[in-house]
Design an enzyme around this catalytic site. Structure first.
Site, short mmCIF file in Angstrom:
data_model
loop_
_atom_site.label_atom_id
_atom_site.label_comp_id
_atom_site.label_asym_id
_atom_site.label_seq_id
_atom_site.Cartn_x
_atom_site.Cartn_y
_atom_site.Cartn_z
CD GLU A 119 13.40 8.76 -5.97
OE1 GLU A 119 13.61 9.71 -5.23
OE2 GLU A 119 12.35 8.07 -5.94
CG LEU A 120 12.06 5.76 -12.40
CD1 LEU A 120 12.34 4.76 -13.51
CD2 LEU A 120 11.39 7.00 -12.95
CB CYS B 39 9.46 7.09 -4.07
SG CYS B 39 10.67 8.20 -3.36
#
Ligand code: ADP
Length: 536
Positions: A257-258, A291
């Protein structure tokens, strides 16, 4: 040796070996600082690759028993840990604040969220991991009982960033534990103290030794990748790429998960007050270090001025500062100086290219804090719109219509999540299906994050794979095993076994065509007979 504040009122049970109790004779130490004050609040060891390998070997000793007790046995331990989390919420929030300078309310969200998630996977894992009994694909396969079994990867490595030092590890550690895996967690070197508290808590409950925390920076993380059987990573796209390459080298699976650059689309028919309040929250929560925070806003021209005025007023009204135990502020500091430098650069570059700052735009005057900022007159040539900022900035753009908003929303290398604000929910849902992102919330932000039944994953450079999504959240940590058992009494030989015989083959092919082909081909014996070869 970890050196956090003593835990007020914490249970003083004799701990087994915990990461917090390790000696620090060997490894170098990392100082952990409160980014709001600069004060050192703890030190942790920089674990070596050998130490990580030893931890993984130890986990491998305990994992089979953890798997063997099944989801029911694990549920008891997981719920006991949930009790511990709830009982220690106040202390955990204090440790969390010490290493992040988050507002008190934000710090209290982490343990609450964690308890909710653990309860979900503890209670549902038995159902999610139950064997599948698929129906055979053809009548001919009905001679076997078919079962798909979900068996965990023995050791899952979880590597986490600094933005949610407690919730972020929990998001992946506990689904993996619920699946029956043992877990080695490597938290960010910027905020390792909360993760160490989790390990202490696990030990205090007396649970099996299937969860351990190793502290350190990139090299320690790389050692986790070098020893575990599955890697769950959350962090930057650059590091994710390195981890993916290392996993490919070892032929182990991974989920990443970036970064993200989440768009919000505000349509002319939206409730503009709700849109402004929601986007202010979605952009500024945790100082924008989320994020899935809103990082760019597209507003239909007829409501642009009104929306911008409302958003700016909301953002201006935010109280920024350092909370103690009293909740007085909505916004605190950034995690570290390099984060503050990125935010400043994005603002400065935008202003130099003609953007206007409507509020904020500069350092807040304490620690690493940066003022909540609204930028207008921005476009897709500017870093504040194209690069992940991970800070308290909301660049807002005027668009002609829905089509332009969708086009610009999709003009990104990222695709983590998005929001659409409209008075017409069906229109919102229709637009959602045209946006290239792993999640789209209509008239809300982050809603998918609080729904563990949904997958949370990024498209494009925002990630590979997903966490949660109900059963997939635990099955992803499992290898699928196919088991066949004969239903009928068995003979000495199956039809296909040696010696080969053309009549037996033709019989089998005929049966397969009869069961699975279309029209006349099902029964065309002449075509079958030609396969026999020879002169006839
Ligand atoms: P950030 O710098 O924003 O924290 P990173 O993606 O660099 O984001 O770091 C996220 C996590 O990945 C941290 O726990 C960090 O220590 C770890 N990490 C950094 N480099 C590596 C690497 N090469 N292999 C494994 N983990 C790493």
């Amino acid at each position: 040796m970890t050196d956090t504040d003593p835990a007020p009122g914490a249970a003083a049970k004799t701990p087994r070996k915990t990461p917090a109790a390790k000696t620090c004779d060997g490894p170098a130490l990392i100082e952990v600082r409160n980014p709001g004050t600069g004060a050192v609040v703890g030190t942790v060891p920089e674990e070596t690759a050998d130490a990580v390998a030893a931890e993984v070997r130890e986990l491998r000793v305990h994992q089979p028993e953890w798997e063997a007790i099944g989801p029911g046995g694990r549920k008891a331990w997981l719920l006991q840990f949930q009790d511990w989390l709830i009982d220690n919420t106040d202390r955990l929030a204090t440790v969390l604040q010490s290493e992040t300078a988050k507002p008190r309310v934000d710090a209290l969200i982490d343990p609450g969220f964690a308890a909710d998630l653990i309860g979900y996977y503890a209670r549902r894992a038995a159902k999610f991991l139950a064997d599948d009994r698929p129906s055979p694909h053809s009548p001919l396969a009905r001679v076997k009982r078919l079962t798909t079994v979900y068996r965990p990867y023995p050791v899952v490595g979880v590597i986490t960033p600094w933005n949610f030092p407690l919730a972020m590890p929990v998001m992946d550690v506990f689904p993996a534990l619920a699946a029956g895996a043992a877990v080695i967690l490597k938290p960010s070197e910027v905020t390792p103290l909360s993760a160490l508290e989790l390990a202490k808590g696990w030990a205090e409950t007396g649970a099996p030794e299937v969860f351990t925390v190793v502290t350190g920076a990139g090299a320690t993380g790389a050692a986790v990748v070098g020893n575990a059987d599955y890697i769950q990573f959350t962090g930057s796209t650059a590091t994710g790429r390195k981890i993916a390459a290392a996993c490919v080298d070892r032929m182990i699976p991974y989920s990443l998960e970036l970064g993200g650059k989440d768009p919000a689309i505000v349509l002319a028919d939206a409730d503009l007050d709700r849109a402004a309040h929601g986007i202010a929250f979605g952009g500024m929560f945790n100082s924008g270090q989320v994020c899935i925070s809103v990082e760019r806003v597209y507003v239909e021209a007829p409501v642009y001025d009104e929306f911008v005025a409302k958003l700016t007023a909301d953002v201006k009204a935010l109280r920024q500062g350092l909370d103690g135990r009293d909740a007085k502020h909505e916004v605190g500091a950034l995690a570290n100086e390099s984060q503050a430098a990125i935010v400043q650069r994005h603002v400065d570059e935008a202003v130099a290219a003609g953007a206007k700052v409507l509020t904020g735009g500069r350092r807040a005057g304490f620690g690493t804090a940066f003022e909540p900022t609204v930028l207008v007159d921005v476009d897709h040539t500017m870093s504040c719109v194209t690069e992940e900022t991970f800070g308290p900035t909301l660049p807002v753009m005027k668009v002609a219509d829905e089509a332009e908003a969708i086009r610009l929303a999709n003009d990104s290398v990222y695709g983590l999540s998005a929001s659409v604000w409209t008075g017409d929910r069906e229109r919102g849902a229709r637009i959602a299906r045209q946006i290239n992102a792993g999640a789209v919330n209509i008239n809300d932000v982050f809603a998918n994050l609080f729904s563990f039944a949904l997958p949370m994953g990024g498209w494009g450079l925002s990630g590979v794979g997903a966490r949660w999504g109900g059963a997939n959240g635990v099955r992803k940590y499992c290898r699928q095993q196919a088991i066949t058992v004969p239903i009928l009494p068995t003979q000495h030989k199956e039809l296909f076994w040696y010696p080969y015989s053309m009549p037996k083959l033709l019989f089998a092919l005929g049966a397969m065509r009869a069961a699975g082909a279309r029209g006349l081909r099902r029964l065309d014996l002449r075509a079958l007979w030609k396969l026999k070869g020879g002169d006839t």
